[in-house]
Every structure is written in structure tokens, then in C-alpha cells.
Write a protein that holds these residues in place. Structure first.
Motif, short mmCIF file in Angstrom:
data_model
loop_
_atom_site.label_atom_id
_atom_site.label_comp_id
_atom_site.label_asym_id
_atom_site.label_seq_id
_atom_site.Cartn_x
_atom_site.Cartn_y
_atom_site.Cartn_z
N PRO A 127 -20.69 5.08 -0.83
CA PRO A 127 -20.54 3.68 -1.27
C PRO A 127 -21.40 2.71 -0.44
O PRO A 127 -21.90 1.72 -0.98
N THR B 215 0.81 -1.23 0.00
CA THR B 215 0.00 0.00 0.00
C THR B 215 0.84 1.27 0.00
O THR B 215 0.33 2.34 -0.34
N ALA C 144 -11.00 3.76 1.19
CA ALA C 144 -10.53 2.93 0.08
C ALA C 144 -11.12 1.52 0.17
O ALA C 144 -11.46 0.91 -0.85
N LEU C 145 -11.27 1.01 1.38
CA LEU C 145 -11.84 -0.34 1.51
C LEU C 145 -13.28 -0.37 1.01
O LEU C 145 -13.70 -1.33 0.37
N VAL D 59 -7.33 0.57 -4.28
CA VAL D 59 -8.61 0.41 -4.99
C VAL D 59 -8.37 -0.04 -6.42
O VAL D 59 -9.00 -1.00 -6.90
N ASP E 191 -1.89 1.68 -5.56
CA ASP E 191 -3.23 2.19 -5.28
C ASP E 191 -4.13 1.00 -4.96
O ASP E 191 -4.43 0.19 -5.84
N GLY F 21 -14.66 -6.02 -7.36
CA GLY F 21 -14.38 -5.71 -5.96
C GLY F 21 -14.36 -6.96 -5.10
O GLY F 21 -14.70 -8.07 -5.55
N VAL G 29 -7.28 -3.74 -6.50
CA VAL G 29 -8.34 -4.70 -6.19
C VAL G 29 -9.31 -4.80 -7.37
O VAL G 29 -9.72 -5.89 -7.77
N LEU G 30 -9.66 -3.66 -7.95
CA LEU G 30 -10.59 -3.68 -9.08
C LEU G 30 -9.96 -4.38 -10.29
O LEU G 30 -10.63 -5.12 -11.01
N ASP H 45 -14.49 1.56 -1.28
CA ASP H 45 -14.43 1.65 -2.74
C ASP H 45 -13.97 0.34 -3.37
O ASP H 45 -14.31 0.05 -4.52
N ALA H 46 -13.19 -0.43 -2.63
CA ALA H 46 -12.68 -1.70 -3.17
C ALA H 46 -13.64 -2.86 -2.92
O ALA H 46 -13.43 -3.95 -3.45
#
Lengths: 341, 341
Positions: free
Chosen positions: B259, B199, B231-232, B205, B203, B216, B208-209, B234-235
Motif C-alpha cells: 500500500p 475496533t 489496517a491503517l 478498513v 472492521d 480513505g 473507514v472506506l 489500507d484505510a
């Protein structure tokens, strides 16, 4: 020519105008309705104002998802729905710019068409789906609320708030309803709230803990968010579940980390979309709600009825937060008496 | 006289001292152990520092919940445990001021005593319960993780992080592990992480995407909280579940409201207490973990072994965040080779 409510830009209630629109035939998979009445929902005020968290309007846009009416015509490939049917619409339409139901005529996808519950007038029939389907997700599908559970319902005088009280009561739970306005206390009691907390005068956490003998509420339904979340976390039971289904308070929401960890709380974001866009969940929800309506366990509570010409005033009234139950627009002036033949 | 680690005030690692304590017999419902090894957990650093969100220390206090050893004696009313048994302890003790296990002798409630898993050395046997029981709750009991699921594990180089990787892999899931330190990438891969995100350089997010083809992670396990929550969220996948089980970052945690609403996310506070204080859940969890240990699907990863005299240094090392796996104190210098006869 049919008349529809349109808006060309985001803004206050006054951006809504009533316009004559072309008299189209329904396309493939579409159903055309003569609208008898339609219901107002908070998300429509937000879409109009440009503050709806789920999507932005595409202009020019129709508006509204919840109506009842009589089928005028069906498009190619539509089965099980015929001209002359008395029907309601499920608020599952994403392309509201085309399929919005505010008006005297509407075209909707066949998948949005649902039965007209027996025994309900047009003003009641248009007030069924948004409120009970929204309540169904957290209370029935996810929270599995039953006897012995305590359910805390904030902003309880909205139509969805009433729906939550009724569905929670029908499941055997104890209901605690909150409102800022002491004048609405008796109305909430009449709707089935076992306890009412007037948040402008009473300490929410202290009252919930007093009512529950210190245990807190197992399920919390909140459309407000914002700083009030802290009190909801403190009022929740060990292992409690907080369902956040709106953002009426647009100030910053704090994160209640310590109660979340200490009590193993769940905070779950929820919108009606996850029920209405999932055919299996939607069918189960419709059956559940039609069953409760049929038995008389629940019945939509109508706050006030406006005419189509009063649409701007109707939106203004919703935003005044004076309502207690559903705000309906009667397109047919006799909607209060119109019943499925 | 037995020697125990005590602390008289909250503070840095140096408040821990090794003291001779009276050689007591176990009381009713208690078991006395000769400790061969004990494990360190982050919550013990927090209890010592006065930052543990679940409780505060009562002075003078012993400390520690996770040990293995040989039963010296049992108190009145204890059944199924006898002197000479090789056992481990479950971290379910609330009164740690009396029952703390850091030392060469410990008295614990009989309900904290668990089997010594076959084939494990003393340093491994003391590293089982905290990490796998913590991972069990979100992954098995609640998240019901299985094939096809993607699990995102932050701060993955902690012992619990390793436990989460192993339990998620054993369930058939794809694992994404995060660490701030690129030097730990290979170690995480060796522990079974399918993907590692550094991290400090990448990035989270976006990665992960990318890994999930835009979908996700369905389940996220996070002991950090703080600003990283954004960020979690968003991921996380549509309908994803974020289990927050700690507060390593003590700065303010923002509330990821948009989100949460848009994706119907669940954020659930979780601590091991809800598993270990519930007999039914604990028994199911123990069986699950002993089964996986027996089949060789999981095995505790030991990072570094300290002697009892090095307890201050051991706490300092844990707080340096350099570890990758479990930090163990070998009270018996031969703990690495000691195995249940």
C-alpha cells in the motif's frame, strides 16, 4: 507489417517474442510512431515476470513505455503533434498491453508524447524520462533538495540511480551513492557521486555518519526495500526523508519504528505514476528536466545498446544487475547517430 | 519540606514513592513553582517502566512534565516571569530527573513556563499542552488539515486522542475515532468525533472506506504501532499520511510496503519533542492553541482526578486503559475550583 515484442504469459525473459502485428492507423487521441529506439526499465522485467507491485499484465500484451521515434500519423482530435515530428514518449501509459513501445512501430496516447530534447541522439533521447522524472519527485517536488543537503542513493548504478545523482548534483546537494560491486565505484564517481559506498565491503551506516560528521543523510532514495531499510533509517538525519520507490529485495521489509520515532523520520512510498498521471506536476517536471538537459547539467548515461532481435538477451542483461546506466534497444541500427534534424 | 514523587528503579506503578526533598532555591534560568495540579502522560508510565523509546531514566529521578501552579521564586537571568504568577508548564524538559513536576513543589527551566489560559481551572490548565501540542504537529504544522479532510484517530480516548479530535474539528475536518471499548462510543461522539469505530467489534478498513465513499482517510494519527499498521495503511487515502507517535503495542510492526508504494503513502514518526524543542514551532503552536482555547473551540476533557497520595493508583489507572480524557493529580484539593485571579 510492423514488428512488436509481445508476451502471452508471465515468466523469464524468454516469454518475450517478436511478432508481426497488424499495421493499424492511430485511433482518436492516438499517435503512431516509427520507433528508432526504446529504453528498458526494471518495472518491465517485473511486469513480464508477474512481480510488478502496481499492476498485472493482460494477455496478449505489448510491453515498454519509453521510446523515441518519428510520428507516422496522428488520430482524430490530436493537436500540436504532426507526421514527421521527432518525439519521445513519457512513461505514463497504463494500458501497456495496447500501447507498449517495444517494436519498430508503436501507437501511444497523445498525452504520452513529449519533445525530443535538443542535441540528443536517439539512444540518449529514449533514456530521458523514466530516470529523470522518477528522480524529480523525491528530489525536487517533495524533498526540495538544495545546497547543503546530503542525499543517499542506493542501487545507484541503475539508470534511475544515475538520474538521481545528476538531479541531486544539479540542485547543489552532496551525493552518496551505493553499489554492491566495487568495480562500479569509478563509474559512479564519474557520474557525479561525491562519495561511493560499496555495500558488500563497507558498513553503510558508519560510512554515511563519517561522511556527514554524524549528521546523517537528509534525503534517501531507495528502490530496494527489504532488510536494508534498517540501515537506511540509521543513516538518515534527524527529520530525514526516505523515499522507497521499488521492491528489488522481495524478502520482508522490517519496520524501523525506533529510529522513526526518535528521529521523526518520514518513509514515503513513491512511484513515477504520481508525477506522470498529474498534468500539473508532469509539466513542471518536464520543464525542469528540459532546462537541465539544455544547459548540459545532466545527460543520460547509456550502458549498453541491443538490437531489437536481442530483446530476450537485453532483459536477461538487465536482470543480471551488471549494468551501469541505461539499457537501450536500437531499433534503427544507426540510433547512436540519429539526431532530430 | 516539599514533597516530590521519586523513583529509584524502573518497574510497576509501585516504584513511585512520595518523599520529602530539600527546599532548594531556583538556580540561574530556573523557576520554582508551588504546584496546584499536574497531569499524567503515557510517556511517564513508559519512563517509569523502562519502555520509553526516547530515553531512559537516570536515578534517583523525579517524574512528570505537565503542571500548573503559582511561581514562588525565579532564578538569576529569568525575565518575564515573577513570583505570584499563575503559570503552566510545557512538556519540553529533557532532564526530568531534576525538573519532574510530580509533587507539591517543582523547579523547572524558565523555557518550560507558559501562560495559564484564561478561564480554566487548575485541573484543566494542567491538561492543555501535552494533548494539544501533540495534536498540533501532525494536524496543523505538517498535515495542514482543513475542510474536506478526513482524519482517522486511533486510541482516541486518551487525552491526546481527545486533543486530536478537537483540533481536527476546529480545522474543519471530518473525524473518525477508534476505541476498543464500545462503552466509550458516546463519550467520543460527545468530544466531537463524527464517526466512532469500535475496533473490537467492527472492521476498521471496511468502516473507514464506507464512511469516506471508498476514498480513505487523508491523515491518520496513531500512537499504537504494531500489527494494526496494516489496517491503517489500507484505510489511508491515496497520498495519505500516517503519523505514528507512540508504541502502545510492543509487538512487531509490519511494514506495509505494497500500500505504501501503490498509494504513495507517507509514514512519519512523530514525537512532541520536535515541536517543544523548536522555539519557532513552539511559539506558533502556543498561539494557535491559546487562540482556540480563548474562542471556546477546544477545552480539555478531564477524566478523573487523583490526590497526590494516590499517585501509584493514578499510574495504575492510566495503565488500565479505562480512562477517557485526561488523568490529573490535584495537589491542591480545591484544584477543580482554583482559577487564575
Amino acid at each position: 507489417m510492423p514488428r512488436a515484442v509481445l508476451f502471452q504469459e508471465t515468466g523469464g525473459p524468454e516469454v518475450l517474442t517478436i511478432e508481426e502485428v497488424p499495421d493499424e492507423a492511430p485511433g482518436a487521441g492516438e499517435v503512431k510512431l516509427r520507433v528508432l529506439a526504446f529504453g528498458l526499465n526494471r518495472s518491465e522485467c517485473q511486469l513480464r515476470a508477474g512481480t510488478y507491485p502496481m499492476m498485472a499484465a493482460v494477455f496478449p500484451s505489448r510491453i515498454g513505455r519509453e521510446a523515441c521515434g518519428i510520428v507516422e500519423a496522428v488520430g482524430a482530435g490530436v493537436e500540436g503533434i504532426a507526421a514527421g515530428d521527432w518525439v519521445t514518449t513519457i512513461p505514463n501509459v497504463v494500458e501497456v498491453q495496447r500501447y507498449g513501445v517495444y517494436g519498430d512501430m508503436a501507437i501511444v496516447p497523445a498525452g504520452a508524447v513529449a519533445p525530443w530534447p535538443d542535441g540528443l541522439s536517439a539512444t540518449e533521447a529514449t533514456a530521458v524520462w523514466q530516470q529523470y522524472l522518477t528522480a524529480y519527485g523525491p528530489l525536487v517536488a517533495y524533498g526540495k533538495v538544495g545546497k547543503g543537503d546530503v542525499v543517499l542513493i542506493t542501487a545507484a548504478t541503475s539508470s534511475v540511480g544515475h538520474g538521481c545523482i545528476e538531479l541531486a548534483k544539479a540542485a547543489g546537494a552532496t551525493t552518496i551513492a551505493t553499489t554492491r560491486d566495487r568495480a562500479k565505484r569509478d563509474d559512479l564517481t564519474a557520474s557525479g557521486a561525491d562519495h561511493v559506498i560499496v555495500t558488500s565491503e563497507e558498513d553503510l551506516v558508519a560510512r554515511v555518519l563519517e561522511i556527514t560528521g554524524g549528521g546523517g543523510a537528509r534525503v534517501v532514495l531507495d528502490p530496494i526495500a527489504g532488510p536494508g531499510i534498517a540501515a537506511l533509517a540509521d543513516a538518515a538525519a534527524q527529520g530525514g526523508e526516505i523515499y522507497l520507490y521499488g521492491q528489488l529485495d522481495r524478502t520482508t521489509t522490517p519496520f524501523p519504528l525506533i529510529p522513526l520515532l526518535r528521529k521523526g523520520l518520514t518513509i514515503r512510498g513513491y512511484t513515477l505514476w504520481e508525477i506522470v498521471l498529474d498534468r500539473m506536476k508532469l509539466n513542471a517536471a518536464k520543464s525542469h528536466i528540459l532546462g537541465l538537459l539544455g544547459s548540459g547539467a545532466i545527460r543520460p548515461r547509456i550502458d549498453r545498446v541491443f538490437s531489437l532481435e536481442e530483446i530476450v538477451e537485453a532483459h536477461r542483461y538487465m536482470e543480471s544487475n551488471r549494468q551501469n546506466g541505461k539499457i537501450v534497444v536500437a531499433v534503427d541500427p544507426a540510433a547512436n547517430e540519429r539526431r532530430k534534424p
